[in-house]
Design an enzyme around this catalytic site. Structure first.
Site, mmCIF file in Angstrom:
data_model
loop_
_atom_site.group_PDB
_atom_site.id
_atom_site.type_symbol
_atom_site.label_atom_id
_atom_site.label_comp_id
_atom_site.label_asym_id
_atom_site.label_seq_id
_atom_site.Cartn_x
_atom_site.Cartn_y
_atom_site.Cartn_z
ATOM 1 N N GLY A 196 36.154 41.160 48.875
ATOM 2 C CA GLY A 196 35.440 42.200 49.612
ATOM 3 C C GLY A 196 34.395 42.852 48.735
ATOM 4 C CB SER A 197 32.483 45.930 49.234
ATOM 5 O OG SER A 197 33.563 46.815 49.458
ATOM 6 N N PRO A 198 32.479 45.479 46.062
ATOM 7 C CG PRO A 198 30.693 45.014 44.637
ATOM 8 C CD PRO A 198 31.098 44.958 46.077
ATOM 9 C CB VAL A 200 36.976 48.020 49.118
ATOM 10 C CG1 VAL A 200 38.458 47.897 49.454
ATOM 11 C CG2 VAL A 200 36.270 48.822 50.205
ATOM 12 N N GLY A 201 36.909 47.029 45.939
ATOM 13 C CA GLY A 201 37.554 46.346 44.807
ATOM 14 C C GLY A 201 38.055 47.347 43.768
ATOM 15 C CD GLU A 218 37.034 35.137 43.978
ATOM 16 O OE1 GLU A 218 35.798 35.140 43.845
ATOM 17 O OE2 GLU A 218 37.765 34.340 43.371
ATOM 18 C CB CYS A 252 29.915 36.807 48.955
ATOM 19 S SG CYS A 252 30.714 35.206 48.905
HETATM 20 P P1 NAD Z 1 35.198 45.480 52.446
HETATM 21 O O1 NAD Z 1 35.395 45.712 50.995
HETATM 22 O O2 NAD Z 1 34.656 46.588 53.259
HETATM 23 O O3 NAD Z 1 36.576 45.048 53.152
HETATM 24 C C1 NAD Z 1 37.367 43.988 52.670
HETATM 25 C C2 NAD Z 1 38.819 44.219 53.069
HETATM 26 O O4 NAD Z 1 39.280 45.407 52.432
HETATM 27 C C3 NAD Z 1 39.059 44.401 54.563
HETATM 28 O O5 NAD Z 1 40.232 43.707 54.934
HETATM 29 C C4 NAD Z 1 39.254 45.905 54.695
HETATM 30 O O6 NAD Z 1 40.099 46.275 55.774
HETATM 31 C C5 NAD Z 1 39.912 46.256 53.383
HETATM 32 N N1 NAD Z 1 39.700 47.664 52.975
HETATM 33 C C6 NAD Z 1 38.713 48.506 53.364
HETATM 34 N N2 NAD Z 1 38.864 49.709 52.771
HETATM 35 C C7 NAD Z 1 39.973 49.633 52.015
HETATM 36 C C8 NAD Z 1 40.661 50.554 51.160
HETATM 37 N N3 NAD Z 1 40.222 51.786 50.989
HETATM 38 N N4 NAD Z 1 41.762 50.129 50.526
HETATM 39 C C9 NAD Z 1 42.192 48.859 50.675
HETATM 40 N N5 NAD Z 1 41.603 47.952 51.474
HETATM 41 C C10 NAD Z 1 40.495 48.320 52.134
HETATM 42 O O7 NAD Z 1 34.268 44.177 52.539
HETATM 43 P P2 NAD Z 1 33.668 43.494 53.833
HETATM 44 O O8 NAD Z 1 32.620 44.353 54.426
HETATM 45 O O9 NAD Z 1 34.757 42.991 54.710
HETATM 46 O O10 NAD Z 1 32.977 42.194 53.154
HETATM 47 C C11 NAD Z 1 31.714 42.260 52.561
HETATM 48 C C12 NAD Z 1 31.783 42.291 51.053
HETATM 49 O O11 NAD Z 1 32.642 41.263 50.573
HETATM 50 C C13 NAD Z 1 30.436 42.033 50.413
HETATM 51 O O12 NAD Z 1 30.277 42.869 49.284
HETATM 52 C C14 NAD Z 1 30.535 40.572 49.979
HETATM 53 O O13 NAD Z 1 29.669 40.211 48.919
HETATM 54 C C15 NAD Z 1 31.969 40.497 49.577
HETATM 55 N N6 NAD Z 1 32.464 39.115 49.634
HETATM 56 C C16 NAD Z 1 32.784 38.482 48.477
HETATM 57 C C17 NAD Z 1 33.211 37.163 48.509
HETATM 58 C C18 NAD Z 1 33.580 36.409 47.258
HETATM 59 O O14 NAD Z 1 34.173 35.343 47.376
HETATM 60 N N7 NAD Z 1 33.275 36.896 46.073
HETATM 61 C C19 NAD Z 1 33.321 36.506 49.728
HETATM 62 C C20 NAD Z 1 32.998 37.190 50.888
HETATM 63 C C21 NAD Z 1 32.565 38.495 50.833
#
Ligand code: NAD
Length: 476
Positions: A196-198, A200-201, A218, A252
């Site tokens: 997901g996003s940096p 939330v990471g 990731e 991504c």
């Molecule tokens: P996101 O970080 O908003 O959400 C990812 C997941 O985290 C979702 O399941 C969401 O419900 C959960 N989440 C949201 N808030 C949370 C919290 N506070 N605590 C715990 N979990 C939480 O990301 P997104 O909008 O779904 O995806 C887009 C991002 O993901 C972009 O930054 C993209 O570059 C990245 N991405 C990376 C890869 C990779 O392989 N490196 C692949 C796909 C997407």
């Protein structure tokens, strides 16, 4: 804690506890049990291709050909690769001994970590949830999945697949938003795999630190593509338009922005415009009617992209093609921008949508300085016929992956570890790297009863002991 949240917390911890018991049994079972789980997912995926396509089409009008390529094909390829190699991966690996340990045997034993949590994003909703699950199962773990709330149809298909193949004490799905993830993150998992996003990471890593749970992150970021005057511009334009605009630009590792040598900017722009029409509007009816072009996932992301575009235009950027939007339908045309100031938001934040800014450069040193001034990207692309140019960028920049004269397809090689570095994430996935991410590489040393090569080093430290130590140090 409100009653309903308390109830959910109880359910998640019950499932977690039941998976803990299962994971203890799974540690000692033969490898063929893991293989049979992978085969069940393989068969389910093959038999439900249409349901997966329909679900993701409903979620963001992703064309079925793109679902086949970027979701189903990649999951099946991950399974096939794991089935072919799992026996080799799981076999204990001999480690060399040194002089001080003469007579001993050392090896690496790959044991499952235990109960794993997989949190996934919406942009490749099937692939990025089931892909890590395959690695977790190949390594012998149980898993809890938390797919994205923004693709409810695909998340439902994943829940159905898991319910049809597994008992919740083996693999379970918890659908819902951030509250569900927050609940799960309270539990002492043995590994957390987050995509997901940096932003939330960082939260996930902080939560994981409560239990010192290892994490694979990731994440995303701004992945540049550099194009110099020796590039084949027709070839580069085709690959860039494909890599940037598949999945509606919501990939991504899509090229986030282009760094183009100033003498070839005009020629590249002509090619980009031509290829965009060729791919998405071959009959001239308008890209909005194209069945080959996906939509933006939802209003929040649509508004984010729209305001980023407005900001860039207000700061002097010019639209070279696209710029047409239809909010009611979450339609955002493939858009190419020139004269983009580096201070515009679009050059500071990950775009994650179908807008492609072009920055021109005069000298390669400007390219390296710009890339190195930003957080390390997930991917970097070089389009050039010059190996000197390619090598200079390879050596003087850092990124999770690089593709030369292509883009995005590095993700499709299961033999290449996939992942970012620092801000774009850490830990690697796919194939053997995925297996290792979900395994504890336990170091084992075997000695014979009554023997030890270090006996002469035991206290008390007499002059003889010191001689033995001197002898040992002489060989270093
Ligand atoms: P996101 O970080 O908003 O959400 C990812 C997941 O985290 C979702 O399941 C969401 O419900 C959960 N989440 C949201 N808030 C949370 C919290 N506070 N605590 C715990 N979990 C939480 O990301 P997104 O909008 O779904 O995806 C887009 C991002 O993901 C972009 O930054 C993209 O570059 C990245 N991405 C990376 C890869 C990779 O392989 N490196 C692949 C796909 C997407």
């Amino acid at each position: 804690m409100p009653a309903i949240e308390k109830l959910e917390a109880n359910i998640t911890s019950d499932v977690f506890r039941s998976q803990k018991s299962t994971s203890e049994l799974w540690r000692i079972e033969p490898l063929k049990a893991r293989i049979s789980r992978l085969i069940k997912i393989q068969e389910w995926t093959k038999n439900h291709r249409k349901s997966i396509q329909d679900a993701i089409y409903k979620d963001f009008r992703k064309p079925s050909a793109e679902v086949d390529l970027s979701e189903i094909y990649l999951v099946l390829s991950e399974i096939k690769h794991a089935l072919k190699n799992i026996r080799q991966w799981a076999k204990p690996k001999k480690a060399e001994s040194n002089l001080a340990l003469l007579g001993t045997k050392s090896y690496l034993h790959f044991e499952p970590k235990g109960v794993c949590l997989i949190i996934s994003p919406w942009n490749f909703p099937f692939n990025l949830t089931v892909g890590p699950l395959i690695s977790a199962l190949a390594a012998g773990n149980t898993a809890i999945l938390k797919p994205s709330e923004l693709t409810p149809n695909c998340s439902e298909v994943i829940a159905r697949m898991v319910a049809e193949i597994f008992d919740p004490s083996e693999v379970a799905v918890f659908n819902g938003g951030k509250e569900v993830a927050e609940n799960l993150l309270q539990l002492p998992f043995d590994h957390i795999f987050f995509t997901g996003s940096p932003a939330v990471g960082k939260i996930v890593m902080q939560q994981a630190s409560q239990h010192l749970t290892p994490v694979t992150l990731e994440l995303g970021g701004k992945s540049p593509a550099v194009i110099d005057r020796t590039a084949d511009l027709t070839d580069a334009a085709e690959k860039l338009v494909w890599g940037k605009f598949i999945n509606g630009g919501q990939t991504c590792i899509a090229p986030d922005y282009l760094l183009v040598e100033e003498t070839v900017e005009e020629a590249l722009l002509d090619n980009l415009r031509r290829v965009i029409d060729q791919f998405f509007d071959p009959e001239g009816h308008g890209i909005e009617t194209s069945p080959s072009y996906a939509r933006i996932i939802g209003t929040k992301h649509f508004d984010r992209l729209d305001s980023m575009l407005t900001d860039a235009l207000e700061m002097g950027a010019e639209i070279e093609c696209g710029g047409i939007v239809n909010k009611a339908d979450n339609y955002f045309a493939p858009t190419v921008l020139s004269k983009v100031p580096l201070t515009a938001r679009i050059m500071k934040e990950e775009i994650f949508g179908p807008i492609l800014p072009i920055i021109t450069y005069h000298d390669i040193s400007e390219v390296i300085e710009l890339i190195n001034s930003k957080p390390k990207p997930l991917a970097l692309y070089i389009f050039s016929g010059s190996s000197v140019f390619q090598n200079k960028i390879l050596q003087e920049t850092s990124s999770g992956s690089v593709a030369v004269n292509d883009c995005v397809i590095q993700f499709m090689n299961p033999n290449l570890p996939f992942g970012g570095i620092n801000h774009s994430g850490f830990g690697k996935s796919h194939g053997h790297s995925g297996f290792l991410a979900f395994s504890n590489q336990k170091s084992v040393l075997k000695q014979k009863i009554g023997l030890t090569s270090v006996k002469p080093l035991f206290p008390p430290y007499t002059s003889l002991t010191k001689k033995a130590i001197d002898f040992l140090l002489k060989y270093l």
